[in-house]
Design an enzyme around this catalytic site. Sequence first.
Site, PDB file in Angstrom:
ATOM      1  N   ASP A  43       0.835  -1.198   0.000  1.00  0.00           N
ATOM      2  CA  ASP A  43       0.000   0.000   0.000  1.00  0.00           C
ATOM      3  C   ASP A  43       0.869   1.246   0.000  1.00  0.00           C
ATOM      4  O   ASP A  43       0.623   2.195  -0.753  1.00  0.00           O
ATOM      5  CB  ASP A  43      -0.913  -0.034   1.225  1.00  0.00           C
ATOM      6  CG  ASP A  43      -1.712   1.245   1.392  1.00  0.00           C
ATOM      7  OD1 ASP A  43      -2.383   1.652   0.432  1.00  0.00           O
ATOM      8  OD2 ASP A  43      -1.676   1.840   2.488  1.00  0.00           O
ATOM      9  N   GLU A 111      -2.064  -5.126  -3.626  1.00  0.00           N
ATOM     10  CA  GLU A 111      -1.030  -4.382  -2.911  1.00  0.00           C
ATOM     11  C   GLU A 111       0.033  -5.318  -2.341  1.00  0.00           C
ATOM     12  O   GLU A 111       1.224  -4.976  -2.329  1.00  0.00           O
ATOM     13  CB  GLU A 111      -1.681  -3.564  -1.790  1.00  0.00           C
ATOM     14  CG  GLU A 111      -2.545  -2.424  -2.314  1.00  0.00           C
ATOM     15  CD  GLU A 111      -3.327  -1.706  -1.228  1.00  0.00           C
ATOM     16  OE1 GLU A 111      -3.763  -0.572  -1.489  1.00  0.00           O
ATOM     17  OE2 GLU A 111      -3.507  -2.278  -0.135  1.00  0.00           O
TER      18      GLU A 111
END
Length: 219
Positions: A43, A111
Amino acid sequence: MQQLEDILQYHFSNPHLLTQALTHSSITGNEHRNYERLEFLGDRVLGMTMAHLLYKMFPNDREGELSQRHVKLVCADTVAEVARKLHLNDYIIAKDKETIKSINVLCDVGEAVIGAIYIDSDIEKAIAFVERNWKDLIDRSATGSQKDFKTSLQEKFHALHLPSPTYEIIAKEGSEHEPLFKVKVSLNPETFAFGQGKNKKAAEQLAAHNLLEIMEQQK
């Protein structure tokens, strides 16, 4: 896994990292075996990488315009879209099919794969992966102005002689340090839109964007 590596156009020196990036916590609560730690890292890598790419690709954009591009390109829906294009949903390791279909899970795995590539190689390879797989989406964001979506929606409401839009948090998932907000904004009881984001501001911006699109289609 070799077939997936071909799709990703990246071959892991440590194949365990790819397996970990695909493993949901319903299989194991061990954070060194499921994707949660890699998702946390990915992320941040995605956010930084996208900021870097947008800064480079849109030299004439102001900070606000870059921010709106960034919100749209790193939101859960967009990351899940990329994950589907890479067929990650066919490789996710989870206890049930409903988990695999979840936008949040698809986003997390997308992610996590970025985080795994970063750990397995370096930031340059991670940037190359993001640029390769987000290129069409970045190009799509180049069409038209990138006004603040909440401001644009408020202007639209005022033009219709309506009170300012209100944003309602209808769900907050995840942990305290890794929350995922879901926000609703309405034109009327029949016309409304949702947005999801890692923070309230991002979720509101995406909800405003989605309602603007719905209003445009209803013209």
